[in-house]
Scaffold this motif. Structure first.
Motif, short mmCIF file in Angstrom:
data_model
loop_
_atom_site.label_atom_id
_atom_site.label_comp_id
_atom_site.label_asym_id
_atom_site.label_seq_id
_atom_site.Cartn_x
_atom_site.Cartn_y
_atom_site.Cartn_z
N UNK A 123 0.84 -1.19 0.00
CA UNK A 123 0.00 0.00 0.00
C UNK A 123 0.88 1.25 0.00
N UNK A 124 0.45 2.31 -0.66
CA UNK A 124 1.26 3.54 -0.70
C UNK A 124 1.22 4.30 0.61
N UNK A 125 2.10 5.31 0.72
CA UNK A 125 2.17 6.09 1.95
C UNK A 125 0.84 6.77 2.27
N UNK A 126 0.11 7.19 1.25
CA UNK A 126 -1.18 7.84 1.48
C UNK A 126 -2.15 6.90 2.20
N UNK A 127 -2.11 5.63 1.86
CA UNK A 127 -2.98 4.65 2.54
C UNK A 127 -2.61 4.55 4.01
N UNK A 128 -1.31 4.57 4.30
CA UNK A 128 -0.85 4.50 5.69
C UNK A 128 -1.31 5.73 6.46
N UNK A 129 -1.24 6.90 5.82
CA UNK A 129 -1.70 8.14 6.46
C UNK A 129 -3.18 8.06 6.79
N UNK A 130 -3.97 7.55 5.86
CA UNK A 130 -5.42 7.41 6.09
C UNK A 130 -5.68 6.45 7.25
N UNK A 131 -4.95 5.34 7.26
CA UNK A 131 -5.15 4.35 8.33
C UNK A 131 -4.77 4.92 9.69
N UNK A 132 -3.66 5.65 9.75
CA UNK A 132 -3.21 6.21 11.03
C UNK A 132 -4.18 7.29 11.53
N UNK A 133 -4.65 8.15 10.64
CA UNK A 133 -5.61 9.18 11.04
C UNK A 133 -6.89 8.54 11.57
N UNK A 134 -7.30 7.46 10.92
CA UNK A 134 -8.51 6.76 11.36
C UNK A 134 -8.33 6.17 12.75
N UNK A 135 -7.19 5.53 12.98
CA UNK A 135 -6.94 4.90 14.28
C UNK A 135 -6.76 5.95 15.38
N UNK A 136 -6.17 7.10 15.06
CA UNK A 136 -6.04 8.16 16.06
C UNK A 136 -7.43 8.62 16.49
N UNK B 135 -2.35 -6.42 14.09
CA UNK B 135 -1.93 -6.79 12.74
C UNK B 135 -3.14 -7.16 11.89
N UNK B 136 -4.04 -7.95 12.44
CA UNK B 136 -5.26 -8.32 11.71
C UNK B 136 -6.12 -7.10 11.45
N UNK B 137 -6.32 -6.27 12.48
CA UNK B 137 -7.19 -5.10 12.36
C UNK B 137 -6.69 -4.16 11.27
N UNK B 138 -5.39 -3.93 11.23
CA UNK B 138 -4.82 -3.07 10.19
C UNK B 138 -5.00 -3.70 8.82
N UNK B 139 -4.77 -5.00 8.74
CA UNK B 139 -4.89 -5.69 7.46
C UNK B 139 -6.29 -5.61 6.88
N UNK B 140 -7.30 -5.82 7.70
CA UNK B 140 -8.67 -5.80 7.20
C UNK B 140 -9.09 -4.36 6.86
N UNK B 141 -8.54 -3.37 7.58
CA UNK B 141 -8.80 -1.98 7.20
C UNK B 141 -8.27 -1.71 5.80
N UNK B 142 -7.03 -2.13 5.52
CA UNK B 142 -6.44 -1.91 4.20
C UNK B 142 -7.20 -2.67 3.12
N UNK B 143 -7.71 -3.85 3.44
CA UNK B 143 -8.50 -4.60 2.46
C UNK B 143 -9.70 -3.79 2.00
N UNK B 144 -10.38 -3.17 2.96
CA UNK B 144 -11.55 -2.36 2.62
C UNK B 144 -11.15 -1.06 1.91
N UNK B 145 -10.04 -0.45 2.35
CA UNK B 145 -9.60 0.79 1.73
C UNK B 145 -9.23 0.57 0.26
N UNK B 146 -8.58 -0.55 -0.02
CA UNK B 146 -8.15 -0.84 -1.39
C UNK B 146 -9.34 -0.95 -2.35
#
Length: 332
Positions: free
Chosen positions: A81-94, A131-142
């Motif tokens: 996943x690109x850096x933008x995806x990581x930024x979205x995931x981190x903002x969501x978790x915060x 690890x699972x929670x992040x993975x399933x978030x990225x699955x949906x984001x993709x």
């Protein structure tokens, strides 16, 4: 005889006293809320991420929050996943959990992303695994069309379906700083106190390798063929076949022992500085839980307990990739 009324001067003093007392209470409550926000409601060694652009931006948070953020970033890059995806995931978790793996939430919401078992996000046990929670978030984001071009709050909302969709946007600056550090885009920008977590019972090189595989995945590190010796612990992995050539395969991590400590070396391919800094920052983020004393890479070194003197120069561009010095293994 009626009691004499207080003079205007006395009344003013009384109002001033009450106002001052209320103001002090308000400040105390505000301070408490800030501490709760920054620390996730828990104490412990602090961490800081600063901007690599030299613009003075920074974000402070706890080692627990940092470790969870590093896991989210590692899972994202491990999936390509690109850096933008990581930024979205981190903002969501915060926004959802303040980067704390909480066991409660609205209705049956759980974990870093407040995912709900009843809505098909997984079992309670799975969701409570970062690890699972992040993975399933990225699955949906993709699956969100053109999510990289969408405003962060829109992309996050299409995954989360939150009742407060506008809330994600306010965390974008902090998430951007974290993402740049934890994907390796910004060098030497993350530091932590790194004071050892006394509740941890297993440390040493094998614990480091296990945590790396947990977050990045076995394929990313190409753990097969690696040998670890140190502090009385030895383990080997054997490879039945290799699908990549020697020129392109990711080198295997190795470890050596000196006295009561061990050094895990993560070779980094030439031209992969970004990967090297991601691994180095990941190690700092996990320093408390894994009892990591020192991390060095590309002529810079971080040492536990030196948050005010982060990533000092070693004076040499030492080869050998990312070097992680840990305490000797325990809990064997």
């Amino acid at each position: 005889m009626p009691e004499q009324s207080p003079t205007p001067k006395k009344r003013r003093r009384g109002r001033l006293f009450r106002f001052s007392a209320a103001f002090v209470v308000l400040l105390a409550v505000a301070g408490y809320l800030v501490v709760q926000y920054v620390t996730g409601g828990r104490g412990g060694p602090g961490c800081k991420v600063v901007s690599g652009k030299g613009d003075g931006q920074e974000f402070e948070f706890t080692q627990e929050q940092t470790m969870n953020a590093a896991t989210i970033a590692a899972v994202g890059t491990g999936r390509g996943m690109p850096e933008r995806a990581v930024t979205i995931a981190l903002a969501t978790a915060i926004q959802e959990s303040q980067l704390v793996n909480i066991t409660h939430g609205d209705r049956d919401s759980l974990g870093l992303f407040q995912q709900r078992p009843s809505q098909g996000w997984g079992t309670e046990k799975e969701i409570m695994d970062p690890t699972y929670a992040a993975g399933v978030f990225y699955e949906h984001l993709a699956k969100v069309d053109d999510y990289q071009k969408l405003p962060l709050t829109v992309a996050a909302q299409r995954v989360q379906r939150s009742g407060y969709p506008e809330a994600y946007a306010k965390h974008e600056p902090d998430a951007t700083l974290l993402s740049a550090a934890l994907t390796g885009e910004s060098a030497a920008t993350l530091t932590c106190q790194g004071l050892p977590d006394t509740t941890v019972t297993t440390t040493g090189p094998d614990a480091v390798r296990a945590a790396l595989v947990r977050d990045f995945g076995r394929e990313v590190l190409k753990e097969t063929g690696a040998e670890v010796t140190g502090g009385g612990s030895t383990s080997k992995g054997t490879s039945k076949s290799r699908t990549k050539t020697k020129a392109t395969a990711t080198p295997s991590p190795s470890a050596s022992a000196t006295g009561g400590s061990s050094t895990v070396t993560l070779p980094v391919r030439s031209g992969s500085t970004k990967t090297g800094w991601q691994l180095a920052h990941w190690a700092v983020a996990n320093s408390s839980a894994l009892h990591i004393d020192r991390v060095s890479y590309a002529g810079r070194e971080w040492a536990a307990g030196s948050a005010n003197d982060p990533w000092h120069s070693t004076g040499t561009k030492a080869a050998g990739g990312v070097r992680i010095q840990t305490e000797g293994p325990t809990g064997q």
